[in-house]
Design an enzyme around this catalytic site. Structure first.
Site, PDB file in Angstrom:
ATOM      1  N   ARG A 161      52.624  51.357  44.658  1.00  0.00           N
ATOM      2  CA  ARG A 161      51.402  50.909  44.469  1.00  0.00           C
ATOM      3  C   ARG A 161      51.658  49.535  45.896  1.00  0.00           C
ATOM      4  NH1 ARG A 161      50.383  53.842  41.925  1.00  0.00           N
ATOM      5  NH2 ARG A 161      50.274  53.549  39.330  1.00  0.00           N
ATOM      6  N   SER A 207      46.820  46.499  35.544  1.00  0.00           N
ATOM      7  CA  SER A 207      48.337  45.800  35.574  1.00  0.00           C
ATOM      8  C   SER A 207      48.425  44.792  36.035  1.00  0.00           C
ATOM      9  CB  SER A 207      49.388  47.361  35.006  1.00  0.00           C
ATOM     10  OG  SER A 207      49.104  48.310  34.344  1.00  0.00           O
ATOM     11  N   GLU A 277      51.468  42.852  40.440  1.00  0.00           N
ATOM     12  CA  GLU A 277      50.553  44.170  41.273  1.00  0.00           C
ATOM     13  C   GLU A 277      49.279  43.097  41.324  1.00  0.00           C
ATOM     14  OE1 GLU A 277      48.689  48.512  39.549  1.00  0.00           O
ATOM     15  OE2 GLU A 277      50.843  47.962  39.331  1.00  0.00           O
TER      16      GLU A 277
END
Length: 282
Positions: A161, A207, A277
């Site tokens: 990520r 998320s 995130e």
């Protein structure tokens, strides 16, 4: 008079993001790399904070943001050549998938259902179902220091990520594999069905937290009893605790308070530190 004044407009957070949280955002929409370079140089000269914005699928906008959004929507070229596709930063993942399918190219079906643009997917190394965007990248074109530079994958530091890319992403090339249209469509349907079964519908930024130690944050949040917890209009999804929904009129502070509360509860219960995130646009 600042030369940017005739180009800048106010845009609602609802139009810029999928969570539809926050106030109006001052927005610039460059139509070329040259214009983008000019906008950026003027913003930096004036000491104004800015952020490239694509699909806004991981952004939570503050109620009174001071940051200027630099939209990449005009950089939306999608072009197939052999086993490669070149995509502009503002190209929707769904459009890249459509072009891939049309040309019998497989490898990005895991993007199905992700409401992002290519630039955002690269910057965050978006992924799902054990696949990541950087798995497919050949090179990325960026604007840095007022010039366009090509970064080959081998020279990009990336991981789960994130990618350490300096500058503004303009586009890039991905490598795919030949496949039949039927096979591509079947894979896409399967991934969409998995999302439908496990992820909530509604207004969200995806998320909220990254995996921790290889374990999905949603599992920790669920075990901490946080499903259904809310602050104002922001609520932890009952279907998947890793998603927070804008249940109607959620504010930036609602979301931030809920995220801070949830992270604190997980820390207290499991000694696990959750990393966001989502990105706060303030």
């Amino acid at each position: 008079m600042n030369p940017l004044l005739k180009h800048i407009t106010l845009t609602s957070a609802s139009a810029l993001t999928t969570a539809k949280i926050g106030g109006a955002v001052w927005t610039l929409r460059p139509s070329s790399a040259g214009e983008l370079a000019f906008f950026v140089s003027e913003l930096e000269r004036a000491g104004v904070k800015y952020m490239p914005v694509g699909g806004g699928s991981n952004l939570i906008v503050s109620d009174r943001p001071k940051t200027v959004a630099v939209s990449t929507s005009a950089f939306n070229l999608v072009e197939a050549s052999g086993r490669k596709i070149y995509a502009g930063a503002g190209a929707r993942l769904s459009e890249i998938m459509r072009v891939a399918e049309k040309n019998g190219l497989s490898g990005v079906e895991f993007w199905a259902g992700i409401p992002a643009t290519f630039g955002g997917a690269v910057k965050m190394n978006a992924g799902a179902f054990s696949s990541e965007t950087m798995d497919k990248v050949i090179y990325i074109d960026v604007l840095t220091g007022g010039k366009v530079k090509r970064l080959w994958k081998g020279g990009i530091n990336y991981g789960y990520r994130h990618t350490d890319i300096d500058g503004i992403i303009l586009g890039g090339a991905i490598a795919l594999e030949p496949s039949s249209t039927d096979t591509i469509r079947q894979k896409t349907r399967e991934y969409l069905e998995k999302r439908r079964q496990t992820q909530p519908a509604g207004k969200s930024a995806g998320s909220v937290f990254k995996k921790a130690g290889g374990v999905g944050a949603g599992k920790y949040l669920d075990l901490a009893g946080l499903k259904g917890k809310r602050f104002g209009g922001a609520v932890v999804s009952e279907k998947h605790a890793g998603f927070f929904l804008n249940d109607g009129g959620a504010t930036f502070e609602d979301f931030r308070r809920l995220a801070d509360y949830a992270a604190d509860k997980v820390w207290q219960k499991f000694g696990v530190k959750l990393e966001k995130e989502v990105v706060y646009f303030e």
